[in-house]
Scaffold this motif. Structure first.
Motif, PDB file in Angstrom:
ATOM      1  N   THR A 121      42.799  70.796  87.377  1.00  0.00           N
ATOM      2  CA  THR A 121      43.077  70.128  86.098  1.00  0.00           C
ATOM      3  C   THR A 121      44.568  69.860  85.950  1.00  0.00           C
ATOM      4  OG1 THR A 121      41.169  71.182  85.036  1.00  0.00           O
ATOM      5  CG2 THR A 121      42.896  70.326  83.595  1.00  0.00           C
ATOM      6  N   ASN A 122      45.389  70.854  86.212  1.00  0.00           N
ATOM      7  CA  ASN A 122      46.832  70.680  86.116  1.00  0.00           C
ATOM      8  C   ASN A 122      47.344  69.677  87.144  1.00  0.00           C
ATOM      9  OD1 ASN A 122      46.943  72.557  84.058  1.00  0.00           O
ATOM     10  ND2 ASN A 122      47.509  74.269  85.383  1.00  0.00           N
ATOM     11  N   LEU A 123      46.777  69.729  88.344  1.00  0.00           N
ATOM     12  CA  LEU A 123      47.177  68.815  89.413  1.00  0.00           C
ATOM     13  C   LEU A 123      46.912  67.374  89.017  1.00  0.00           C
ATOM     14  CD1 LEU A 123      48.168  68.715  92.422  1.00  0.00           C
ATOM     15  CD2 LEU A 123      45.751  68.682  93.058  1.00  0.00           C
ATOM     16  N   PHE A 124      45.730  67.116  88.473  1.00  0.00           N
ATOM     17  CA  PHE A 124      45.374  65.749  88.092  1.00  0.00           C
ATOM     18  C   PHE A 124      46.245  65.247  86.946  1.00  0.00           C
ATOM     19  CE2 PHE A 124      42.909  62.524  85.852  1.00  0.00           C
ATOM     20  CZ  PHE A 124      42.540  61.689  86.911  1.00  0.00           C
ATOM     21  N   ARG A 125      46.442  66.087  85.932  1.00  0.00           N
ATOM     22  CA  ARG A 125      47.239  65.675  84.780  1.00  0.00           C
ATOM     23  C   ARG A 125      48.691  65.376  85.177  1.00  0.00           C
ATOM     24  NH1 ARG A 125      44.901  66.729  79.706  1.00  0.00           N
ATOM     25  NH2 ARG A 125      42.846  67.727  79.868  1.00  0.00           N
ATOM     26  N   LYS A 126      49.237  66.193  86.058  1.00  0.00           N
ATOM     27  CA  LYS A 126      50.613  65.955  86.527  1.00  0.00           C
ATOM     28  C   LYS A 126      50.698  64.645  87.302  1.00  0.00           C
ATOM     29  CE  LYS A 126      52.055  70.816  86.776  1.00  0.00           C
ATOM     30  NZ  LYS A 126      52.415  71.945  87.676  1.00  0.00           N
ATOM     31  N   SER A 127      49.673  64.361  88.101  1.00  0.00           N
ATOM     32  CA  SER A 127      49.658  63.123  88.889  1.00  0.00           C
ATOM     33  C   SER A 127      49.587  61.903  87.980  1.00  0.00           C
ATOM     34  CB  SER A 127      48.477  63.133  89.859  1.00  0.00           C
ATOM     35  OG  SER A 127      48.600  64.170  90.793  1.00  0.00           O
ATOM     36  N   VAL A 128      48.749  61.980  86.949  1.00  0.00           N
ATOM     37  CA  VAL A 128      48.631  60.869  86.001  1.00  0.00           C
ATOM     38  C   VAL A 128      49.954  60.655  85.264  1.00  0.00           C
ATOM     39  CG1 VAL A 128      47.515  60.090  83.877  1.00  0.00           C
ATOM     40  CG2 VAL A 128      46.147  61.132  85.697  1.00  0.00           C
ATOM     41  N   LYS A 129      50.551  61.743  84.815  1.00  0.00           N
ATOM     42  CA  LYS A 129      51.823  61.658  84.103  1.00  0.00           C
ATOM     43  C   LYS A 129      52.903  61.023  84.971  1.00  0.00           C
ATOM     44  CE  LYS A 129      55.154  64.514  81.545  1.00  0.00           C
ATOM     45  NZ  LYS A 129      55.506  65.908  81.111  1.00  0.00           N
ATOM     46  N   PHE A 146      42.435  56.097  94.910  1.00  0.00           N
ATOM     47  CA  PHE A 146      41.422  56.403  93.910  1.00  0.00           C
ATOM     48  C   PHE A 146      42.060  56.769  92.566  1.00  0.00           C
ATOM     49  CE2 PHE A 146      38.182  59.434  92.142  1.00  0.00           C
ATOM     50  CZ  PHE A 146      37.219  58.468  91.878  1.00  0.00           C
ATOM     51  N   MET A 147      43.203  57.435  92.616  1.00  0.00           N
ATOM     52  CA  MET A 147      43.918  57.783  91.397  1.00  0.00           C
ATOM     53  C   MET A 147      44.279  56.531  90.604  1.00  0.00           C
ATOM     54  SD  MET A 147      45.413  59.903  89.311  1.00  0.00           S
ATOM     55  CE  MET A 147      45.473  61.482  90.140  1.00  0.00           C
ATOM     56  N   ASN A 148      44.698  55.497  91.284  1.00  0.00           N
ATOM     57  CA  ASN A 148      45.054  54.242  90.631  1.00  0.00           C
ATOM     58  C   ASN A 148      43.852  53.644  89.903  1.00  0.00           C
ATOM     59  OD1 ASN A 148      46.898  51.935  90.164  1.00  0.00           O
ATOM     60  ND2 ASN A 148      45.514  50.836  91.526  1.00  0.00           N
ATOM     61  N   ILE A 149      42.685  53.723  90.543  1.00  0.00           N
ATOM     62  CA  ILE A 149      41.457  53.207  89.924  1.00  0.00           C
ATOM     63  C   ILE A 149      41.101  54.009  88.675  1.00  0.00           C
ATOM     64  CG2 ILE A 149      38.981  52.863  90.262  1.00  0.00           C
ATOM     65  CD1 ILE A 149      39.602  52.425  93.259  1.00  0.00           C
ATOM     66  N   LEU A 150      41.213  55.329  88.762  1.00  0.00           N
ATOM     67  CA  LEU A 150      40.872  56.180  87.617  1.00  0.00           C
ATOM     68  C   LEU A 150      41.810  55.936  86.439  1.00  0.00           C
ATOM     69  CD1 LEU A 150      40.017  59.613  89.295  1.00  0.00           C
ATOM     70  CD2 LEU A 150      38.434  57.978  88.243  1.00  0.00           C
ATOM     71  N   ILE A 151      43.085  55.734  86.728  1.00  0.00           N
ATOM     72  CA  ILE A 151      44.046  55.463  85.646  1.00  0.00           C
ATOM     73  C   ILE A 151      43.719  54.140  84.963  1.00  0.00           C
ATOM     74  CG2 ILE A 151      46.473  54.921  85.155  1.00  0.00           C
ATOM     75  CD1 ILE A 151      47.250  56.999  87.235  1.00  0.00           C
ATOM     76  N   GLN A 152      43.321  53.139  85.744  1.00  0.00           N
ATOM     77  CA  GLN A 152      42.922  51.863  85.154  1.00  0.00           C
ATOM     78  C   GLN A 152      41.690  52.038  84.260  1.00  0.00           C
ATOM     79  OE1 GLN A 152      42.482  48.722  88.051  1.00  0.00           O
ATOM     80  NE2 GLN A 152      44.380  49.276  89.093  1.00  0.00           N
ATOM     81  N   LEU A 153      40.758  52.865  84.709  1.00  0.00           N
ATOM     82  CA  LEU A 153      39.558  53.113  83.899  1.00  0.00           C
ATOM     83  C   LEU A 153      39.883  53.894  82.632  1.00  0.00           C
ATOM     84  CD1 LEU A 153      37.019  53.999  86.747  1.00  0.00           C
ATOM     85  CD2 LEU A 153      37.022  51.942  85.324  1.00  0.00           C
ATOM     86  N   MET A 154      40.922  54.737  82.688  1.00  0.00           N
ATOM     87  CA  MET A 154      41.345  55.465  81.485  1.00  0.00           C
ATOM     88  C   MET A 154      42.106  54.546  80.533  1.00  0.00           C
ATOM     89  SD  MET A 154      42.513  59.323  82.572  1.00  0.00           S
ATOM     90  CE  MET A 154      43.577  58.870  83.935  1.00  0.00           C
ATOM     91  N   ASP A 155      42.934  53.676  81.087  1.00  0.00           N
ATOM     92  CA  ASP A 155      43.773  52.813  80.250  1.00  0.00           C
ATOM     93  C   ASP A 155      43.041  51.588  79.722  1.00  0.00           C
ATOM     94  OD1 ASP A 155      45.832  54.553  80.710  1.00  0.00           O
ATOM     95  OD2 ASP A 155      46.822  53.327  82.237  1.00  0.00           O
ATOM     96  N   ASN A 156      42.140  51.014  80.562  1.00  0.00           N
ATOM     97  CA  ASN A 156      41.525  49.745  80.221  1.00  0.00           C
ATOM     98  C   ASN A 156      40.011  49.810  80.014  1.00  0.00           C
ATOM     99  OD1 ASN A 156      44.119  48.490  80.796  1.00  0.00           O
ATOM    100  ND2 ASN A 156      43.587  48.703  82.961  1.00  0.00           N
ATOM    101  N   GLY A 157      39.388  50.811  80.615  1.00  0.00           N
ATOM    102  CA  GLY A 157      37.937  50.868  80.580  1.00  0.00           C
ATOM    103  C   GLY A 157      37.311  50.114  81.729  1.00  0.00           C
TER     104      GLY A 157
END
Length: 372
Positions: free
Chosen positions: A246-254, A267-278
């Protein structure tokens, strides 16, 4: 007197439990579905629970023994499970009747196991919604973009093994492949260089080992009697694993959001887009997705869970497959020579290792799949 009452209560409880199990063991009989004779209290899973058989071996043996029935029932403790042994029926379930069978048959309490709130474990409408969001995750375009990241890890593995060979050092390949696949998935999923190839026992490698220490008894208990897991708040994995990922993922997103000018196609880039844009922002070469306002964004918790499950199902399975493949190649020199010839010819044709080159290595694919 107290001792006698305790023994009496225990006997009564045991008797009630036995009757309950016997009643539950009539589930398939009442429905005229063949089932191997279960035993109290483990149903048909005694061999697994007592560790006389690995789960995959047990499933293989049961299938071969009873496949002529086309469908049959077994018991996981007292929970009835239907086994489909006929490919034609499987096809019908996965196509025409999929809406009635989409649930995984698994249960998870996301409060106790937040990292398991993912596609593998969730059910119903929540599963359908999440599947809709992630359906384009592993398109050809995305895999091509991630290929260079995987290639770098492969080059690091090659250099490491060449150094070991020059020094005539022995290498434990099961561990080596696990370290390599940990590096690959950490890089493609979390965007982090874990460096497990060089550092065999760093924190990333320790946590990947901790994941594999899940007790089979907890897994079976969670599948058959989840209420007990909830009652005593028993997690499937060590809580330190949950905290670490959990901490690893949150730090990476930040870090990604703080450096938006640096784009990494993983894959991280895709997940951030899904969090930001849906939805995933597709490249200029692709058709734009028609996104409606009804598409919900991924939450931080949902995104963390998806990253974890890709790590969980990816690193050990890939490592084990690679290990078996090279073991078989070592045993069969003629097959090894044929694979090497195919690789050399295709690399020469493409001028090096590329995504398209790998896709042309059809014999290598057969070897990995055990179909040589």
């Amino acid at each position: 007197m107290v001792l006698f009452e305790s023994i009496e209560a225990f006997i009564i409880a045991l008797t009630i439990t036995y009757i309950y199990y016997k009643y539950r063991f009539n589930f398939w009989k009442k429905r005229n579905v063949f089932n191997p004779t279960p035993s109290f209290p483990m149903g048909n899973m005694t061999a697994i629970m007592t560790r006389r058989k690995q789960a995959g071996v047990y499933a293989h043996d049961v299938y071969l023994k009873y496949k002529d029935h086309r469908i049959f029932g077994v018991y996981l403790l007292f929970k009835p499970i239907l086994v489909i042994a006929d490919p034609n029926i499987i096809q019908i379930i996965l196509t025409k009747k999929f809406e009635s069978f989409h649930d995984r048959g698994l249960y998870i309490n996301e409060k106790i196991n937040p990292l398991f709130d993912n596609l593998v474990f969730i059910n119903g409408k929540k599963w359908k919604s999440l599947r809709q969001k992630l359906r384009h995750t592993f398109t050809t375009e995305n895999l091509k973009q991630m290929f260079d990241i995987v290639k770098v890890c492969g080059e690091e593995l090659t250099n490491y093994l060449e150094t070991k060979a020059q020094m005539r050092d022995s290498v434990e390949m099961k561990d080596m492949f696990a370290r390599y696949t940990t590096d690959v998935i950490m890089s493609t999923v979390f965007g982090i260089k874990s460096n497990c190839i060089e550092e065999s026992n760093n924190e990333y490698r320790k946590q990947s080992k901790n994941i594999l220490r899940m007790k089979i008894s907890r897994i079976i208990l969670n599948m058959s009697m989840p209420g007990i897991m909830d009652l005593f708040s028993i997690p499937l994995i060590d809580r330190s694993v949950n905290t670490f990922f959990t901490n690893l993922f949150r730090k990476s997103v930040k870090n990604r959001r703080a450096h938006k000018e640096i784009i990494r196609y993983d894959f991280m880039n895709i997940l951030i887009q899904l969090m930001d844009n849906g939805y995933e922002v597709e490249s200029d070469n692709d058709e734009k997705t028609d996104v409606t306002s009804t598409v919900n964004k991924l939450t931080m918790e949902e995104a963390t869970s998806q990253s974890f499950i890709f790590f969980l199902v990816g690193f050990e399975t890939s490592a084990a497959t690679s290990m078996v493949a090279i073991y078989k190649l070592a045993e069969n020199q003629d097959i090894q020579n044929k694979v090497r010839q195919e690789i050399d010819e295709i690399l020469k044709k493409h001028g090096g290792l590329t995504y398209d080159a790998v896709n042309e290595m059809t014999y290598l694919e057969k070897v990995i799949n055990g179909k040589y």
